[in-house]
Enzyme design. Structure first.
Site, PDB file in Angstrom:
ATOM      1  N   LYS A  15     -33.099  63.500   6.319  1.00 23.47           N
ATOM      2  CA  LYS A  15     -33.908  64.814   6.624  1.00 23.47           C
ATOM      3  C   LYS A  15     -33.458  64.608   8.005  1.00 23.47           C
ATOM      4  CE  LYS A  15     -37.688  66.090   5.128  1.00 23.47           C
ATOM      5  NZ  LYS A  15     -39.204  65.729   4.899  1.00 23.47           N
ATOM      6  N   THR A  45     -44.042  72.357   9.688  1.00 19.86           N
ATOM      7  CA  THR A  45     -43.586  72.860   8.530  1.00 19.86           C
ATOM      8  C   THR A  45     -43.830  73.662   7.884  1.00 19.86           C
ATOM      9  OG1 THR A  45     -44.874  70.285   8.826  1.00 19.86           O
ATOM     10  CG2 THR A  45     -43.053  70.607   6.612  1.00 19.86           C
ATOM     11  N   ASP A  85     -49.114  62.925   6.600  1.00 24.93           N
ATOM     12  CA  ASP A  85     -48.781  63.588   5.186  1.00 24.93           C
ATOM     13  C   ASP A  85     -50.158  63.937   4.632  1.00 24.93           C
ATOM     14  OD1 ASP A  85     -45.760  63.977   4.239  1.00 24.93           O
ATOM     15  OD2 ASP A  85     -46.881  62.421   2.009  1.00 24.93           O
ATOM     16  N   GLN A  91     -36.424  60.618   4.107  1.00 24.66           N
ATOM     17  CA  GLN A  91     -36.901  61.382   5.196  1.00 24.66           C
ATOM     18  C   GLN A  91     -35.322  60.844   5.971  1.00 24.66           C
ATOM     19  OE1 GLN A  91     -40.392  61.871   6.047  1.00 24.66           O
ATOM     20  NE2 GLN A  91     -39.355  62.498   7.711  1.00 24.66           N
ATOM     21  N   LYS A 113     -41.298  55.818   6.124  1.00 23.55           N
ATOM     22  CA  LYS A 113     -42.871  56.441   5.079  1.00 23.55           C
ATOM     23  C   LYS A 113     -43.788  54.974   5.179  1.00 23.55           C
ATOM     24  CE  LYS A 113     -44.369  59.762   4.047  1.00 23.55           C
ATOM     25  NZ  LYS A 113     -43.679  61.617   3.935  1.00 23.55           N
ATOM     26  N   LYS A 171     -38.440  56.414  11.385  1.00 24.46           N
ATOM     27  CA  LYS A 171     -39.731  57.606  11.966  1.00 24.46           C
ATOM     28  C   LYS A 171     -40.168  58.498  10.556  1.00 24.46           C
ATOM     29  CE  LYS A 171     -41.964  61.324  14.032  1.00 24.46           C
ATOM     30  NZ  LYS A 171     -42.902  60.452  13.603  1.00 24.46           N
TER      31      LYS A 171
HETATM   32  P1  NDP Z   1     -52.164  67.569   2.802  1.00 23.56           P
HETATM   33  O1  NDP Z   1     -52.913  66.623   2.067  1.00 23.56           O
HETATM   34  O2  NDP Z   1     -52.649  68.472   3.751  1.00 23.56           O
HETATM   35  O3  NDP Z   1     -52.011  69.155   1.552  1.00 23.56           O
HETATM   36  C1  NDP Z   1     -51.909  68.724  -0.072  1.00 23.56           C
HETATM   37  C2  NDP Z   1     -52.010  69.690  -0.378  1.00 23.56           C
HETATM   38  O4  NDP Z   1     -51.176  69.623  -1.872  1.00 23.56           O
HETATM   39  C3  NDP Z   1     -53.305  70.027  -1.022  1.00 23.56           C
HETATM   40  O5  NDP Z   1     -53.765  71.180  -2.256  1.00 23.56           O
HETATM   41  C4  NDP Z   1     -53.942  69.101  -2.732  1.00 23.56           C
HETATM   42  O6  NDP Z   1     -54.682  69.479  -3.579  1.00 23.56           O
HETATM   43  C5  NDP Z   1     -52.315  69.552  -3.010  1.00 23.56           C
HETATM   44  N1  NDP Z   1     -51.811  67.887  -3.243  1.00 23.56           N
HETATM   45  C6  NDP Z   1     -52.248  66.881  -3.544  1.00 23.56           C
HETATM   46  N2  NDP Z   1     -51.590  65.591  -4.332  1.00 23.56           N
HETATM   47  C7  NDP Z   1     -51.706  66.977  -5.788  1.00 23.56           C
HETATM   48  C8  NDP Z   1     -51.342  66.215  -6.734  1.00 23.56           C
HETATM   49  N3  NDP Z   1     -50.806  65.384  -7.247  1.00 23.56           N
HETATM   50  N4  NDP Z   1     -50.914  67.904  -7.661  1.00 23.56           N
HETATM   51  C9  NDP Z   1     -51.373  68.859  -7.178  1.00 23.56           C
HETATM   52  N5  NDP Z   1     -51.303  69.244  -5.763  1.00 23.56           N
HETATM   53  C10 NDP Z   1     -51.633  68.239  -4.865  1.00 23.56           C
HETATM   54  O7  NDP Z   1     -50.494  67.529   2.774  1.00 23.56           O
HETATM   55  P2  NDP Z   1     -49.755  68.072   3.009  1.00 23.56           P
HETATM   56  O8  NDP Z   1     -49.789  70.282   3.312  1.00 23.56           O
HETATM   57  O9  NDP Z   1     -49.450  67.544   4.843  1.00 23.56           O
HETATM   58  O10 NDP Z   1     -47.941  67.967   2.661  1.00 23.56           O
HETATM   59  C11 NDP Z   1     -48.160  68.689   1.103  1.00 23.56           C
HETATM   60  C12 NDP Z   1     -46.842  68.385   0.565  1.00 23.56           C
HETATM   61  O11 NDP Z   1     -45.554  68.651   2.250  1.00 23.56           O
HETATM   62  C13 NDP Z   1     -45.755  66.325   0.771  1.00 23.56           C
HETATM   63  O12 NDP Z   1     -46.108  66.094   0.082  1.00 23.56           O
HETATM   64  C14 NDP Z   1     -45.682  66.274   2.214  1.00 23.56           C
HETATM   65  O13 NDP Z   1     -45.117  65.104   2.008  1.00 23.56           O
HETATM   66  C15 NDP Z   1     -44.531  67.379   2.035  1.00 23.56           C
HETATM   67  N6  NDP Z   1     -44.630  67.511   3.647  1.00 23.56           N
HETATM   68  C16 NDP Z   1     -45.555  67.378   4.880  1.00 23.56           C
HETATM   69  C17 NDP Z   1     -45.170  67.379   6.559  1.00 23.56           C
HETATM   70  C18 NDP Z   1     -46.094  67.582   7.305  1.00 23.56           C
HETATM   71  O14 NDP Z   1     -45.938  68.065   8.251  1.00 23.56           O
HETATM   72  N7  NDP Z   1     -47.397  67.587   6.514  1.00 23.56           N
HETATM   73  C19 NDP Z   1     -43.915  66.968   6.726  1.00 23.56           C
HETATM   74  C20 NDP Z   1     -42.823  67.361   5.508  1.00 23.56           C
HETATM   75  C21 NDP Z   1     -42.883  67.555   4.158  1.00 23.56           C
HETATM   76  P3  NDP Z   1     -56.345  68.119  -3.197  1.00 23.56           P
HETATM   77  O15 NDP Z   1     -56.829  68.920  -2.005  1.00 23.56           O
HETATM   78  O16 NDP Z   1     -56.815  69.164  -4.469  1.00 23.56           O
HETATM   79  O17 NDP Z   1     -55.792  67.142  -3.323  1.00 23.56           O
END
Ligand code: NDP
Length: 370
Positions: free
Chosen positions: A39, A134, A91, A36, A51, A15
């Site tokens: 976690k 999250t 993700d 993961q 993943k 998962k």
């Molecule tokens: P989204 O795609 O919804 O949002 C990602 C955000 O982070 C955007 O604002 C994006 O900006 C920014 N971002 C992405 N890459 C970069 C980078 N290299 N440098 C700076 N900013 C960056 O993703 P999520 O909110 O789902 O995920 C965010 C984090 O949380 C990740 O690490 C993910 O693995 C983790 N996570 C997510 C879960 C979930 O349920 N969604 C669960 C557990 C962990 P831009 O639009 O400019 O790319």
């Protein structure tokens, strides 16, 4: 190029999320698979770890282009996954729209409906509160950690949140509900600072509806300022920092700035946003440091609850899912904290989470002769 790393299935089906971002490569997907695994073990639900992802860049693509990519991706992936084998989720770059397209393609090929993906839309088997899980879970974890380690709460605190995606948006919503003021959010180009508190409805419209840039927030607020460069956000003075964008976004320099500015807690919504030396610096300086594998486990935990609902053909209310999520996060904090204390440093939740997560997986592997 697409990847799926099936890391460990000792305690349940593989998962873990699927990420679409140009930075994706085998090495990143492997470390995320290990994270993961530990976690998922912490959630106490029966889920192994995996993943996946692709270096496909969804930015600037039309809905049709996204759909065609998702369908091609699933045409290759479908034979490796299944409701009792491997259950991917979203993700970075993979939200409800992409999950919907992939789910449709899976059904087209398999000719059956099963809960093979989580994060689905509510009309076809998704769980209420999965979208919020999250970010909400991160705040529930942070609240417990603040109570135990600093005898305080979110009430009246100034908060900085990096990112403006799924995790960041719902962390902002819950932190505000718990009485804090969120003053800054970002995307990969830069950050906005609004001393009066971020207007979350504006951020939701920009990111969820218009798929625009955080800079557009200036059109919604006369008090906000915009600064180029996403990591500069850690220069903003705050009590609580919630990194919710991506890996390695807080290095030692940023950690030193946060501590010099009096930060009380840094809890991770993103996966491994603090480099190892930054994490160690927080722990040494008795900052409440919530490591990702514990602090952001609410997303996958609620995916686990979505799997339960799909298997039983039932849908729970928002309140029921949220109450379960809260219980799971409190439990994760307790297990992590107890292992940290037993290991000799109550602030070292990083080691605490690693021990708590690892022991269960290792014992399950030994018991099965794996
Ligand atoms: P989204 O795609 O919804 O949002 C990602 C955000 O982070 C955007 O604002 C994006 O900006 C920014 N971002 C992405 N890459 C970069 C980078 N290299 N440098 C700076 N900013 C960056 O993703 P999520 O909110 O789902 O995920 C965010 C984090 O949380 C990740 O690490 C993910 O693995 C983790 N996570 C997510 C879960 C979930 O349920 N969604 C669960 C557990 C962990 P831009 O639009 O400019 O790319």
């Amino acid at each position: 190029r697409g990847y799926r790393v099936q890391y460990n299935s000792a305690i349940g089906p593989y998962k873990g999320g699927i990420r679409f971002h140009p930075s994706v490569n085998a090495s990143i997907i492997k470390f995320l698979g290990l994270e993961q695994t530990l976690k998922n073990s912490l959630t106490s639900l029966p889920m192994g770890g995996a993943k996946g992802g692709s270096d496909f860049d969804p930015k600037g693509k039309s809905d049709n282009e996204i759909m065609h990519f998702c369908q091609s991706f699933m045409t290759e992936l479908y034979r490796y996954i299944g409701a009792d084998t491997d259950v991917p989720a979203g993700d970075i770059g993979v939200g409800a729209r992409e999950i919907g397209f992939m789910f449709g393609q899976y059904k087209r090929i398999q000719n059956e409906w099963n809960g093979v993906l989580t994060g689905k839309g509510l009309s076809y088997g998704g769980s209420l509160a999965r979208k919020e899980a999250t970010g909400y879970g991160l705040c529930y974890f942070t609240q417990e950690a603040l109570k135990a380690l600093k005898d305080t709460t979110f009430e009246g605190k100034t908060v900085v949140i990096s990112g403006s995606g799924n995790v960041a948006i719902y962390a902002c919503q819950k932190a505000t509900e718990l009485g804090a003021k969120v003053v800054a959010m970002s995307d990969s180009n830069g950050y906005v600072y609004d001393p009066n508190g971020i207007n979350l409805n504006a951020v939701k419209e920009i990111k969820e509806v218009k798929r625009g840039r955080i800079k557009d927030y200036l059109n919604y607020s006369s008090t906000a300022t915009y600064t180029e460069g996403s990591t500069n956000i850690w220069n903003v003075k705050c009590d609580i920092a919630l990194p919710c964008a991506t890996q390695n976004e807080i290095d030692l320099n940023s950690a030193k700035t946060l501590v010099a500015n009096g930060v009380t807690a840094v809890c991770e919504g993103a996966n491994m946003p603090s480099t190892l030396d930054a994490a160690k610096y927080f722990i040494e300086n008795k900052v409440v440091y919530g490591p990702a594998k514990a602090a952001n486990a609410g997303g996958v935990a609620t995916s686990g609850l979505e799997m339960t609902q799909n298997s039983t053909r039932l849908s729970w209310s928002f309140e029921e899912v949220d109450a379960n999520l809260k219980k799971i996060m409190v439990n994760i904090f307790k297990n992590t904290y107890n292992c940290a204390v037993a290991n000799g440093n109550e602030f070292d939740l990083l080691t605490g989470a690693n021990i708590a997560g690892f022991e269960k997986v290792a014992n399950a592997m030994l018991a099965q002769g794996i």
